[in-house]
Scaffold this active site. Structure first.
Site, PDB file in Angstrom:
ATOM      1  N   GLY A 146     -17.246  -4.271  15.913  1.00  0.00           N
ATOM      2  CA  GLY A 146     -16.568  -3.443  16.694  1.00  0.00           C
ATOM      3  C   GLY A 146     -15.512  -4.214  17.438  1.00  0.00           C
ATOM      4  O   GLY A 146     -15.467  -5.447  17.317  1.00  0.00           O
ATOM      5  N   HIS A 173     -14.577  -2.643  27.239  1.00  0.00           N
ATOM      6  CA  HIS A 173     -13.211  -3.451  27.128  1.00  0.00           C
ATOM      7  C   HIS A 173     -11.844  -2.376  27.464  1.00  0.00           C
ATOM      8  O   HIS A 173     -11.145  -3.048  28.061  1.00  0.00           O
ATOM      9  CB  HIS A 173     -13.056  -3.693  25.677  1.00  0.00           C
ATOM     10  CG  HIS A 173     -13.517  -5.170  24.953  1.00  0.00           C
ATOM     11  ND1 HIS A 173     -13.397  -6.378  25.650  1.00  0.00           N
ATOM     12  CD2 HIS A 173     -14.613  -5.333  24.062  1.00  0.00           C
ATOM     13  CE1 HIS A 173     -14.191  -7.018  25.163  1.00  0.00           C
ATOM     14  NE2 HIS A 173     -14.883  -6.529  24.254  1.00  0.00           N
ATOM     15  N   GLN A 203      -8.237  -6.134  22.762  1.00  0.00           N
ATOM     16  CA  GLN A 203      -8.872  -7.515  22.002  1.00  0.00           C
ATOM     17  C   GLN A 203      -7.717  -7.934  21.021  1.00  0.00           C
ATOM     18  O   GLN A 203      -7.565  -9.003  20.768  1.00  0.00           O
ATOM     19  CB  GLN A 203      -9.993  -7.228  21.115  1.00  0.00           C
ATOM     20  CG  GLN A 203     -11.435  -7.213  22.176  1.00  0.00           C
ATOM     21  CD  GLN A 203     -12.548  -7.058  21.462  1.00  0.00           C
ATOM     22  OE1 GLN A 203     -12.877  -6.015  20.964  1.00  0.00           O
ATOM     23  NE2 GLN A 203     -13.219  -8.263  21.306  1.00  0.00           N
ATOM     24  N   HIS A 246     -20.228  -1.413  24.894  1.00  0.00           N
ATOM     25  CA  HIS A 246     -19.341  -2.742  24.843  1.00  0.00           C
ATOM     26  C   HIS A 246     -18.014  -2.521  24.583  1.00  0.00           C
ATOM     27  O   HIS A 246     -17.295  -3.192  25.418  1.00  0.00           O
ATOM     28  CB  HIS A 246     -20.117  -3.870  23.918  1.00  0.00           C
ATOM     29  CG  HIS A 246     -19.237  -4.988  23.560  1.00  0.00           C
ATOM     30  ND1 HIS A 246     -19.917  -6.203  23.952  1.00  0.00           N
ATOM     31  CD2 HIS A 246     -18.038  -5.417  23.311  1.00  0.00           C
ATOM     32  CE1 HIS A 246     -19.243  -7.222  23.780  1.00  0.00           C
ATOM     33  NE2 HIS A 246     -18.059  -6.695  23.246  1.00  0.00           N
ATOM     34  N   GLU A 247     -17.497  -1.778  23.685  1.00  0.00           N
ATOM     35  CA  GLU A 247     -16.193  -1.754  23.235  1.00  0.00           C
ATOM     36  C   GLU A 247     -15.510  -0.769  24.458  1.00  0.00           C
ATOM     37  O   GLU A 247     -14.291  -0.789  24.811  1.00  0.00           O
ATOM     38  CB  GLU A 247     -16.065  -0.656  22.055  1.00  0.00           C
ATOM     39  CG  GLU A 247     -16.744  -1.582  21.006  1.00  0.00           C
ATOM     40  CD  GLU A 247     -16.135  -2.972  20.780  1.00  0.00           C
ATOM     41  OE1 GLU A 247     -15.376  -3.295  21.177  1.00  0.00           O
ATOM     42  OE2 GLU A 247     -16.927  -3.749  20.070  1.00  0.00           O
ATOM     43  N   CYS A 295     -19.068 -11.351  21.340  1.00  0.00           N
ATOM     44  CA  CYS A 295     -18.022 -10.775  21.343  1.00  0.00           C
ATOM     45  C   CYS A 295     -16.828 -11.347  20.795  1.00  0.00           C
ATOM     46  O   CYS A 295     -17.169 -12.730  20.833  1.00  0.00           O
ATOM     47  CB  CYS A 295     -17.384 -10.542  22.754  1.00  0.00           C
ATOM     48  SG  CYS A 295     -15.751  -9.716  22.943  1.00  0.00           S
ATOM     49  N   LEU A 296     -15.893 -10.864  19.728  1.00  0.00           N
ATOM     50  CA  LEU A 296     -15.117 -11.405  19.008  1.00  0.00           C
ATOM     51  C   LEU A 296     -13.974 -12.317  19.873  1.00  0.00           C
ATOM     52  O   LEU A 296     -13.360 -13.157  19.388  1.00  0.00           O
ATOM     53  CB  LEU A 296     -14.290 -10.545  18.149  1.00  0.00           C
ATOM     54  CG  LEU A 296     -14.986 -10.055  16.946  1.00  0.00           C
ATOM     55  CD1 LEU A 296     -14.330  -9.091  16.326  1.00  0.00           C
ATOM     56  CD2 LEU A 296     -15.546 -11.215  16.062  1.00  0.00           C
TER      57      LEU A 296
HETATM   58 NI    NI Z   1     -16.212  -7.467  22.734  1.00  0.00          NI
END
Ligand code: NI
Length: 159
Positions: free
Chosen positions: A46, A134, A51, A130-131, A88-89
Site C-alpha cells: 500500500g 496517512h 508518502q 494504515h493508509e 511502512c515504506l
Molecule cells: Ni505507511
C-alpha cells in the site's frame, strides 16, 4: 510512468492532513500510475499520496489480488480486531505490533469519480486503516504496542 521518491518518517509532509480530490485530472491519473509503480518497485502492499509528497486523499493498495485505487476514502464500518506486525515504506526495516479492526468497509471514489464500497479482512483491513491514517498525517508508530523492532524476515509487508 515514473518512480517517485518515498518520503521517510521525519519529513513534515507525513504529518499533514490531506485535501480531498474534486476531479480526476490527467495529473491525478499520472500520480495514480506512478504511485502503483513506486509501490510495486518497493515491494509494498500500500502507498498513500503524502508518502510521495502529495497532500491529496489518494491511496493505492495491492495485497496480491490486484490494484485497488481509493480516492477520498472513508471507513464506514469496522468489526472485530486483529493484533499483528505492521511496517511502512516510510520507515523501512522496522516493524511493530498494532491492533486494528479485522473487518473494514471503505467508501471511496474510483478513477472515474464513481463512488463505491469495498470490504476487507485481515491484511486488507489493516492496509485500509494504515493508509487512511496517512491521509490525516498519522503513522502506525503512534499505535505500536511495545517497541518498534528491526524486521527479521524480508517478506514482511510494508504499507
Ligand atoms: Ni505507511
Amino acid at each position: 510512468m515514473a518512480l517517485r521518491t518515498i518520503r521517510q518518517m521525519g519529513d513534515e509532509v507525513l504529518t499533514k492532513k490531506c485535501r480531498e480530490i474534486k476531479e480526476v485530472t490527467p495529473r491525478i491519473k499520472e500520480l495514480i500510475e506512478d504511485m502503483l509503480e513506486t509501490m510495486y518497485e518497493a515491494n509494498g502492499v500500500g502507498l498513500a499520496a503524502p508518502q510521495v509528497g502529495i497532500l491529496k486523499r489518494l491511496v493505492v493498495i495491492d495485497i496480491g489480488e490486484g490494484p485497488i485505487v481509493l480516492i477520498n476514502p472513508v471507513i464506514v464500518e469496522t468489526d472485530g480486531s486483529q493484533t499483528g506486525e505492521e511496517g511502512c515504506l516510510s520507515l523501512p526495516g522496522k516493524s511493530g505490533v498494532v491492533t486494528r479492526p479485522n473487518y473494514v468497509k471503505v467508501r471511496a471514489y474510483d478513477e472515474d469519480m464513481q463512488q463505491y464500497e469495498i470490504e476487507g479482512t485481515e491484511l486488507l483491513a489493516r492496509a485500509f486503516c494504515h493508509e487512511i491514517d496517512h491521509l490525516d498525517g498519522h503513522m502506525y508508530v503512534e499505535k505500536v504496542e511495545g517497541e518498534l523492532h528491526d524486521v527479521v524476515y524480508e517478506e514482511e509487508e510494508e504499507v
